[in-house]
Write a protein that holds these residues in place. Structure first.
Motif, mmCIF file in Angstrom:
data_model
loop_
_atom_site.group_PDB
_atom_site.id
_atom_site.type_symbol
_atom_site.label_atom_id
_atom_site.label_comp_id
_atom_site.label_asym_id
_atom_site.label_seq_id
_atom_site.Cartn_x
_atom_site.Cartn_y
_atom_site.Cartn_z
ATOM 1 N N ALA A 444 -31.564 42.656 88.379
ATOM 2 C CA ALA A 444 -32.426 43.128 87.296
ATOM 3 C C ALA A 444 -33.348 41.985 86.902
ATOM 4 O O ALA A 444 -32.937 40.816 86.879
ATOM 5 C CB ALA A 444 -31.598 43.587 86.103
ATOM 6 N N THR A 445 -34.581 42.279 86.618
ATOM 7 C CA THR A 445 -35.552 41.250 86.237
ATOM 8 C C THR A 445 -35.973 41.451 84.787
ATOM 9 O O THR A 445 -35.909 42.559 84.248
ATOM 10 C CB THR A 445 -36.791 41.303 87.146
ATOM 11 N N SER A 446 -36.402 40.376 84.183
ATOM 12 C CA SER A 446 -36.844 40.449 82.780
ATOM 13 C C SER A 446 -37.783 39.299 82.479
ATOM 14 O O SER A 446 -37.803 38.283 83.185
ATOM 15 C CB SER A 446 -35.646 40.411 81.836
ATOM 16 N N ALA A 447 -38.543 39.455 81.429
ATOM 17 C CA ALA A 447 -39.433 38.401 80.918
ATOM 18 C C ALA A 447 -39.289 38.389 79.402
ATOM 19 O O ALA A 447 -39.370 39.440 78.752
ATOM 20 C CB ALA A 447 -40.872 38.659 81.324
ATOM 21 N N PRO A 448 -39.072 37.231 78.802
ATOM 22 C CA PRO A 448 -38.879 37.172 77.339
ATOM 23 C C PRO A 448 -40.157 37.555 76.597
ATOM 24 O O PRO A 448 -41.270 37.355 77.095
ATOM 25 C CB PRO A 448 -38.484 35.716 77.090
ATOM 26 N N LEU A 449 -39.988 38.054 75.391
ATOM 27 C CA LEU A 449 -41.130 38.456 74.575
ATOM 28 C C LEU A 449 -41.943 37.263 74.109
ATOM 29 O O LEU A 449 -43.083 37.413 73.656
ATOM 30 C CB LEU A 449 -40.636 39.260 73.360
ATOM 31 N N THR A 450 -41.333 36.082 74.231
ATOM 32 C CA THR A 450 -42.032 34.871 73.777
ATOM 33 C C THR A 450 -43.059 34.380 74.780
ATOM 34 O O THR A 450 -43.787 33.421 74.497
ATOM 35 C CB THR A 450 -41.005 33.751 73.518
ATOM 36 N N ASN A 451 -43.123 34.978 75.975
ATOM 37 C CA ASN A 451 -44.149 34.580 76.936
ATOM 38 C C ASN A 451 -45.533 34.766 76.335
ATOM 39 O O ASN A 451 -45.791 35.755 75.595
ATOM 40 C CB ASN A 451 -44.042 35.392 78.221
ATOM 41 N N THR A 452 -46.425 33.835 76.626
ATOM 42 C CA THR A 452 -47.761 33.873 76.022
ATOM 43 C C THR A 452 -48.817 34.507 76.925
ATOM 44 O O THR A 452 -49.887 34.897 76.448
ATOM 45 C CB THR A 452 -48.208 32.441 75.683
#
Length: 655
Positions: A444-452
């Motif tokens: 499963a892949t994900s990207a944090p919401l804090t990415n700019t």
């Protein structure tokens, strides 16, 4: 003079009587199969030398009871009969397969489409319990269809065995009868004019009946006998001696009957194609050119389905979070050990299809030459050595088939390998519970919401190398805005980058810094993710083991894609198109045989008509002959009556 006239009348009377008897014989035997018209050939008796006045006739005699028969035309009839009987035998068998495979209800296509519909419904319904059950039920239906089609082909194969056994018995019986007739005819036919016509007819008819079973070549022998040979010149009848055929089990497949030629106490199996024509030749030709390829082609579809489905299924997670197992059974190849191999040999041969795309639609012969085992592809006799061969065991993949050979061998030892012929018979569902369906992807892949930035990572896919070299999870990839590179790739793994144009760049391990390219796919350790957008400095992306896959249908979606994946013929044919090719091949061959059989019937009728013009009985002609011989009989009687009157007159003068 009166005595001579009486003798002349008597000879005419006997000749007319013979004509009446022969004509009556023709009429009463007009409907007997093989009967040839007979006719009385008369000649004059030796004339009396009357000196200066010349010669005086003394009457007539029967020179020959002639049999009207043309051997050239008879040969044409026999040849045409053998061809027609062979085609009819072939058609009666192949039409069953044609109807079976092309059936819109009982054929494979509906079951195959129904199964993949269940797979796609499961993907659309987020792998719910009812959809899982429907998919598992569809798999069971597909397995049952494969098995039922193969079982029907097996029944047809048994029918061929029965035909072979029955035909061999009939051929042997005909051979014995022809040999006996050769003897009888030889005893009677001291001269060509003294031939036993009815026995000749009976023998010719037996030879014709023999050609209904197998194409036979006839040549004249000594003392009015016939020599009959079959196949590539094997004698069946020579003079008074009849040779025998035998229905014997194949030395490499004990369920298969072959035709053997008996010499003394030894039976030599005749090779495929040695016998042609007739019911036996048609059945043998059908088995080699249609039945065997059709059953192997059906098995190939089943094996391709099982192998490719299992490969993808193992790359998923089931409802319990466990890696997927084999979903369908993958049948091993049929391996037949030759019963004539040396008794001291301990060789074992096993074979298994590993890559359906490389299959060559052929059987193989594995033979030891004294040094190496050679795998001979029977479709074109291409030979490949298994090297290095050793008794402990050697494995080698040839044409997508993994051959494993072990044990001690003797030169000449051989095995028959049929890679796919049992594929459909042994196709079955191994999963017995809906929870065992591996619908989810293992990552499963994900990207944090804090990415700019606007960078995104795809869901990710895995391939077969993931099972052997999966990276330690989780993997966190970071973007360095200053260098435009991604970091965080596992140190021990190389990274392959494929851009949107298909260009590939490889970064060997350790791939510490890999340039970021919008839309590129990054592959490592069997994992592939696609990166898009413009990530910001320090943005991270995580690839982790999937722990919540109950509603994940990424893998089941990939399993559904197998319906349109090219997995045969070097990646050029799908499951459906491969089966369609089988149906088309059988259908075209069925039509070809049917058309040829109809043409053969016409040729046979023409040949029979030409032969009948010579040897057939024309009842109108025979009725005319009856009148002719009746009048001749009456006239000869009148001659004898006049001779008697003259004789009485002479006697009265003497008194």
């Amino acid at each position: 003079m009166a005595g001579n006239l009486l003798s002349i009348g008597k000879s005419g009377l006997f000749a007319a009587q013979a004509g009446l008897s022969t004509t009556g014989h023709n009429i009463t035997n007009a409907n007997v199969p093989g009967y040839s018209r007979q006719g009385v050939v008369q000649s004059t008796t030796t004339a009396l030398d009357m000196g200066s006045v010349g010669f005086m006739g003394t009457g007539t005699q029967i020179a020959q009871i002639k049999r009207y028969s043309d051997e050239f035309l008879n040969t044409q009839v026999r040849t045409a009969q053998a061809s027609v009987s062979g085609l009819e035998s072939y058609y009666s068998q192949i039409s069953q397969i044609d109807n079976l495979l092309a059936d819109q209800t009982a054929g494979l296509s509906p079951a195959l489409q129904g199964f993949f519909k269940g797979v796609q419904d499961m993907a659309a319904n987020r792998a719910s319990i009812p959809s899982r059950q429907a998919m598992l039920s569809g798999a069971g239906t597909l397995a049952a269809r494969f098995q039922s089609l193969d079982a029907r082909l097996g029944e047809i194969r048994e029918g061929v065995n029965t035909t072979i056994e029955a035909s061999v018995n009939v051929i042997n019986s005909y051979a014995q009868q022809i040999a006996q007739l050769n003897e009888q005819i030889g005893n009677f036919a001291t001269t060509e004019q003294r031939a036993p016509n009815d026995l000749l007819d009976k023998r010719d008819q037996l030879v014709l009946e023999l050609n209904k079973q197998v194409k036979a070549t006839v040549t004249p022998g000594d003392n009015n006998s016939l020599t009959v040979s079959i196949g590539s010149g094997q004698p069946l009848v020579v003079g008074q001696q009849a040779f025998q055929l035998a229905a014997t089990k194949s030395p490499t497949d004990l369920t298969r009957l072959e035709v053997g030629y008996v010499v003394g106490n030894k039976v030599s199996v005749l090779p495929d194609g040695a016998l042609s024509g007739g019911e036996l030749g048609g059945a043998l030709d059908f088995r080699v050119t249609t039945l065997d390829p059709a059953q192997s082609a059906l098995g190939k579809v089943a094996l391709g389905m099982a192998i490719e489905f299992n490969k993808q299924h193992k790359l998923g997670l089931d409802a319990n979070g466990q890696p997927g197992a084999d979903f369908f059974a993958e049948s091993p190849a049929f391996v037949g050990k030759n019963i004539n191999n040396a008794t001291v040999s301990t060789t074992q041969v096993a074979a298994q299809v590993t890559d359906p795309s490389l299959l060559k639609d052929s059987d193989y012969k594995v033979e030891f030459d004294g040094t190496n085992y050679n795998v001979i592809r029977l479709s074109d006799n291409t030979s490949t050595a298994i090297t290095p061969y050793n008794a402990a065991g050697t494995t080698q993949v040839i044409d997508g088939v993994e051959f494993t050979v072990s044990g001690l061998a003797q030169a000449g030892d051989n095995f028959l390998v049929r890679p796919t012929i049992n594929g459909a018979a042994n196709f079955k569902v191994l999963a017995n519970d809906v929870s065992q369906i591996a619908a989810a992807a293992p990552i499963a892949t994900s990207a944090p919401l804090t990415n700019t930035g606007t960078g995104k990572i795809s869901e990710g896919k895995v391939d077969s190398s993931f099972l052997g070299s999966a990276p330690a999870m989780p993997v966190t990839l970071s973007y360095d805005g200053a260098t435009g590179q991604m970091t965080g790739f596992p140190a021990g793994l190389a990274v392959r980058v494929t851009d949107t144009n298909g260009a590939v760049t490889n970064y060997p391990a350790p791939a510490a810094n890999v340039p970021f390219t919008n839309g590129a796919t990054y592959s490592f350790g069997g994992v592939s993710v696609t990166m898009t957008g413009a990530p910001g400095n320090g943005d991270t992306f995580q690839i982790a083991a999937n722990s919540g896959g109950s509603g994940d249908t990424r893998n089941i979606g990939l399993l559904g894609d197998l319906q349109t994946k090219n997995i045969f013929n070097n990646g050029s044919a799908t499951l459906q198109s491969s089966y369609a090719q089988l149906v088309s091949t059988v259908g075209n061959k069925t039509r070809e045989v049917q058309v040829n059989a109809k043409a053969g019937d016409a040729l046979l009728a023409q040949a029979q008509g030409a032969a009948s013009d010579v040897s057939g009985v024309n009842l109108d002609e025979e009725a005319t002959n009856l009148i002719k011989y009746q009048q001749a009989y009456q006239a000869a009687g009148k001659v004898m009556q006049i001779a008697g009157t003259i004789f009485d007159t002479l006697l009265s003068i003497g008194r």
